[in-house]
Motif scaffolding. Sequence first.
Motif, mmCIF file in Angstrom:
data_model
loop_
_atom_site.group_PDB
_atom_site.id
_atom_site.type_symbol
_atom_site.label_atom_id
_atom_site.label_comp_id
_atom_site.label_asym_id
_atom_site.label_seq_id
_atom_site.Cartn_x
_atom_site.Cartn_y
_atom_site.Cartn_z
ATOM 1 N N THR A 1 0.841 -1.194 0.000
ATOM 2 C CA THR A 1 0.000 0.000 0.000
ATOM 3 C C THR A 1 0.878 1.246 0.000
ATOM 4 O O THR A 1 1.811 1.364 0.794
ATOM 5 C CB THR A 1 -0.919 0.023 1.233
ATOM 6 N N ASN B 1 0.534 5.497 0.018
ATOM 7 C CA ASN B 1 -0.234 6.735 0.109
ATOM 8 C C ASN B 1 0.756 7.889 0.011
ATOM 9 O O ASN B 1 1.666 8.009 0.837
ATOM 10 C CB ASN B 1 -1.003 6.801 1.432
ATOM 11 N N ASN C 1 0.660 10.862 0.742
ATOM 12 C CA ASN C 1 0.708 11.784 1.876
ATOM 13 C C ASN C 1 1.637 11.299 2.987
ATOM 14 O O ASN C 1 1.967 12.062 3.901
ATOM 15 C CB ASN C 1 -0.696 11.996 2.440
ATOM 16 N N ASP C 2 2.043 10.024 2.922
ATOM 17 C CA ASP C 2 2.926 9.469 3.943
ATOM 18 C C ASP C 2 4.396 9.778 3.685
ATOM 19 O O ASP C 2 5.251 9.429 4.505
ATOM 20 C CB ASP C 2 2.752 7.949 4.019
ATOM 21 N N GLU D 1 -4.502 9.514 -4.383
ATOM 22 C CA GLU D 1 -3.485 9.445 -3.333
ATOM 23 C C GLU D 1 -2.972 8.039 -3.066
ATOM 24 O O GLU D 1 -1.859 7.880 -2.564
ATOM 25 C CB GLU D 1 -4.047 10.029 -2.031
ATOM 26 N N ASN D 2 -3.757 7.022 -3.387
ATOM 27 C CA ASN D 2 -3.438 5.659 -2.967
ATOM 28 C C ASN D 2 -3.185 4.720 -4.137
ATOM 29 O O ASN D 2 -3.876 4.785 -5.166
ATOM 30 C CB ASN D 2 -4.581 5.102 -2.115
#
Length: 322
Positions: A40, A42, A44-45, A90-91
């Motif tokens: 996974t 993302n 934003n991470d 985002e993902n």
Amino acid sequence: MKTINTYLVFILIFFIGKHSFAQENTMKGYKIEGDEVVFTFNKNDYKKVSHDAFGIAEDFKDFDIENVVVSGNFNNWSKDKWYMKKIDNENYELRKKLTDFSDDFSWEFKFVINNNFWAEPSKKDPNIIQATKDGTHLNVYNLKMYTGAYPDKNGNVRFRLRGYENAKNVVLSGTFNRWNESIFKMYKITNGWEIILKLDPGNYEYKFIVDGKWMEDPSNPDKVTNEFGEYNSHINVQRRVTFKLNAFPDAKNVILTGSFNNWNETKYRMTKVNNTWTFSLVMSGGKHHYKFIVDNKWITDPDNSVREYDDQGNINSVCMVK
């Protein structure tokens, strides 16, 4: 192997109570769902990306993502093989079978942006390790993935430590995670701590680490001496195996015998169900030799092509429990 059906059973569920347990996923970059590893990503991470071998990081803000690739020592750090599926803006996600990986306990990996830039994980992520090249530590970090043993609310082994309500940090460490001192953090419950793992059949040694202090499992009397002259707690994780003989419907007596019962000729009497002889038993992990005794005649399993010679020169059928 057509004649052996294996079923996972919860042989070692320690101190099962009425507590409802929800396992949190604390690992960055992946999770394990059933028989799949789900990578996974993302965006934003991640705050930084690196481009060269020296790990010089650049800001990730407003980076235009065309594709994301999973790269690690499981695919020779390829930047153009394991493309992730875009879920939304985002993902990204990629699913792989656990069987796609060998029996190694852990792997290092990273996400590649646009086949060129490495997404740099935060130093606060629980499963990071400093990257190296030719034995030299770099200024960047990789993520680690654990497939040999992992937390799972539907796992087959529950570890519970009663008491120590005032402890701040309790960790489970053992041979199943190469005595790692941080990844298997236990969860606080009523009257103690616990964690549930998915473990393959086999023999394992373990200890608890309570606020930095190592200790044996006080509720498990099974212990072995370690290299320091102290004791480790020990468990034997087993699996139920059903043997089937799809032949000899007119036989009067069929016995299962093997290395797992010291080749006993009477103990495991098979039962005939719809012209198929069956017998189920709980077995430890590893390789086991076996045969059937049909009306006093010893035979190998006609539906199992995997066979080996033993120390006496006899050829036997082979059952692998793992």
